[in-house]
Design an enzyme around this catalytic site. Structure first.
Site, PDB file in Angstrom:
ATOM      1  N   ASP A  18      -0.079  -8.725   3.300  1.00  0.00           N
ATOM      2  CA  ASP A  18       1.363  -8.529   3.170  1.00  0.00           C
ATOM      3  C   ASP A  18       2.095  -9.691   3.842  1.00  0.00           C
ATOM      4  O   ASP A  18       1.720 -10.845   3.645  1.00  0.00           O
ATOM      5  CB  ASP A  18       1.762  -7.163   3.752  1.00  0.00           C
ATOM      6  CG  ASP A  18       3.195  -6.758   3.406  1.00  0.00           C
ATOM      7  OD1 ASP A  18       3.433  -6.415   2.234  1.00  0.00           O
ATOM      8  OD2 ASP A  18       4.052  -6.828   4.282  1.00  0.00           O
ATOM      9  N   TYR A  77      11.997 -11.290   3.944  1.00  0.00           N
ATOM     10  CA  TYR A  77      12.203 -10.997   2.523  1.00  0.00           C
ATOM     11  C   TYR A  77      13.179 -11.957   1.860  1.00  0.00           C
ATOM     12  O   TYR A  77      13.072 -12.232   0.668  1.00  0.00           O
ATOM     13  CB  TYR A  77      12.661  -9.544   2.346  1.00  0.00           C
ATOM     14  CG  TYR A  77      11.517  -8.576   2.476  1.00  0.00           C
ATOM     15  CD1 TYR A  77      10.800  -8.138   1.373  1.00  0.00           C
ATOM     16  CD2 TYR A  77      11.110  -8.121   3.737  1.00  0.00           C
ATOM     17  CE1 TYR A  77       9.733  -7.272   1.499  1.00  0.00           C
ATOM     18  CE2 TYR A  77      10.043  -7.262   3.879  1.00  0.00           C
ATOM     19  CZ  TYR A  77       9.363  -6.836   2.755  1.00  0.00           C
ATOM     20  OH  TYR A  77       8.287  -5.989   2.888  1.00  0.00           O
ATOM     21  N   HIS A  96      -2.969  -1.103  -0.048  1.00  0.00           N
ATOM     22  CA  HIS A  96      -2.164  -2.136   0.596  1.00  0.00           C
ATOM     23  C   HIS A  96      -2.469  -2.281   2.082  1.00  0.00           C
ATOM     24  O   HIS A  96      -2.454  -3.383   2.623  1.00  0.00           O
ATOM     25  CB  HIS A  96      -0.684  -1.792   0.409  1.00  0.00           C
ATOM     26  CG  HIS A  96       0.250  -2.794   0.976  1.00  0.00           C
ATOM     27  ND1 HIS A  96       0.367  -4.072   0.489  1.00  0.00           N
ATOM     28  CD2 HIS A  96       1.142  -2.718   2.004  1.00  0.00           C
ATOM     29  CE1 HIS A  96       1.282  -4.737   1.176  1.00  0.00           C
ATOM     30  NE2 HIS A  96       1.754  -3.937   2.104  1.00  0.00           N
TER      31      HIS A  96
END
Length: 396
Positions: A196, A313, A369
């Site tokens: 991630d 992000y 994940h």
């Protein structure tokens, strides 16, 4: 505490860290949970699971009740404190000081291989608790072949947040981590692992810091099939990983409205539970226990972490996405890659080969994940096999 002694004399100060949330904070959290109303029933929230509409009202109602009546924070706190942890201060390229919190398993062996493992969002260093426990059951302090470092990313939990007066990106994090590893005495070389957001940090360590000799990833994101793959002629075509990625619009909210979502989720624990709890339920191959989910969310709440945790992000999807263009450059650092089928973006191995000096890979039939959290034994096996193959060459 075992595994808590660095093998060399650090050039940075290390302060042992023990997690201890005040009783007043626990009482306040319970009061806020109790006073937070559950919204009325709708078609969407009563059919959420079957229709794929997100968190269901029934799940939220049951989880709220358990959070109030069954969840034992002190038990989870004790488990977290069973692993050595520290706070240190490192300096960035502009001379600004940052506090970095990290857990660590130090070996007594001077020839042990240093590895830094980076978590993602909505994670924390506690993603690796199970892996730490597996390591300690497998190796004594005298036998452990690695020095394992598990930092809290700046903006998360007990590490410094990004500054208020300047931009801050994954590149800044990688610089601080490189300083951390050098300060611990690993200036001759170390390896890095991540998934991630941690995969982006790990990539940057390998790309920009010569002391990082090799990297291992359990996630690699491509927004379209790269050149050199059979799928490249269908930039938004059929591959499963693209179809699955389109279901996760949360990243655009983080990227384009970070202030709004940060203020919303930072002001109510039930809102935080919905937003983060959904990710653990939907992104895992098998849903983690409620105790695990609530420990992450409780830590986020106690540390007011959410608003400062989503800075990265904007560099992938928002206003600063052009800044991180180096992510598109070929990664020359020797790379290992573990493929887990329930990853939110299950990128095929042949995609990764187009962008990395891929020297090791393994495809699994289970896992999602949160690989370190879901299948710690499997991830540890992968990292160990990769290290055995690559370290004799890169450490010369």
């Amino acid at each position: 505490m075992p595994y808590s002694t660095p093998p060399f004399s650090p050039t940075i100060s290390l302060e042992p860290f023990t997690l201890s949330i005040p009783d007043n904070d626990l009482d306040e959290l319970k009061t806020l949970i109790r006073l937070s109303r559950l919204p009325k029933k709708t078609y969407e929230n009563t059919h959420a699971e079957e229709k794929g509409f997100g968190v269901g009202r029934e799940w939220l109602e049951g989880t709220k009740k358990y959070w109030l009546e069954g969840y034992d924070w002190r038990k989870q706190e004790s488990r977290i404190n069973s692993q050595p942890a520290f706070i240190t201060t490192v300096t960035n390229s502009d001379g600004l000081e940052y506090k970095i919190h990290f857990a660590a398993l130090f070996s007594k062996r001077k020839d042990a291989i240093p590895i830094i493992l980076s978590h993602g969002w909505p994670g924390a260093f506690i993603e690796f608790l199970g892996l730490m426990e597996v390591v300690r059951s497998k190796y004594s302090e005298e036998e452990l072949p690695y020095h394992l470092i598990f930092p809290s990313t700046p903006g998360y939990l007990f590490s410094s947040p990004p500054p208020l007066d300047r931009e801050f990106s994954v590149r800044d994090v990688a610089y601080l981590y490189d300083q951390l590893m050098k300060g611990l005495g690993f200036g001759d070389g170390y390896m890095a692992q991540g998934g991630d957001v941690g995969s982006h940090i790990t990539n940057e360590l390998g790309r920009s810091h010569n002391t990082c000799k090799a990297i291992h990833l359990n996630m690699r994101v491509f927004q379209s099939p790269p050149e050199g793959t059979p799928e490249s002629s269908q930039p938004w075509g059929i591959p499963e990983f693209l179809t699955r990625m389109q279901k996760f619009g949360y990243n655009l909210e983080h990227a384009t409205r970070p202030s709004t979502i940060g203020l919303v989720l930072g002001s109510n624990p039930i809102s935080l539970l919905c937003w983060i709890g959904e990710k653990f339920v939907e992104w895992s191959d098998e849903t983690p226990p409620l105790d695990t989910i609530l420990t992450f969310i409780s830590l986020y709440w106690f540390c007011d972490t959410f608003p400062s945790s989503i800075f990265s992000y904007r560099y992938g999807f928002g206003s600063q996405r052009h800044v991180q263009s180096a992510e598109k450059e070929y990664q020359n650092t020797p790379t290992g890659y573990s493929y887990f089928p329930k990853e939110i973006v299950p990128t095929p191995v042949h995609f990764v080969k187009t962008a990395h000096n891929l020297v090791w890979s393994r495809e699994h039939k289970a896992g999602g994940h949160f690989a370190a959290l879901e299948v710690p034994e499997t991830l540890l096996d992968d990292v160990e096999d990769f290290v055995k193959q690559v370290w004799p060459e890169v450490s010369k």
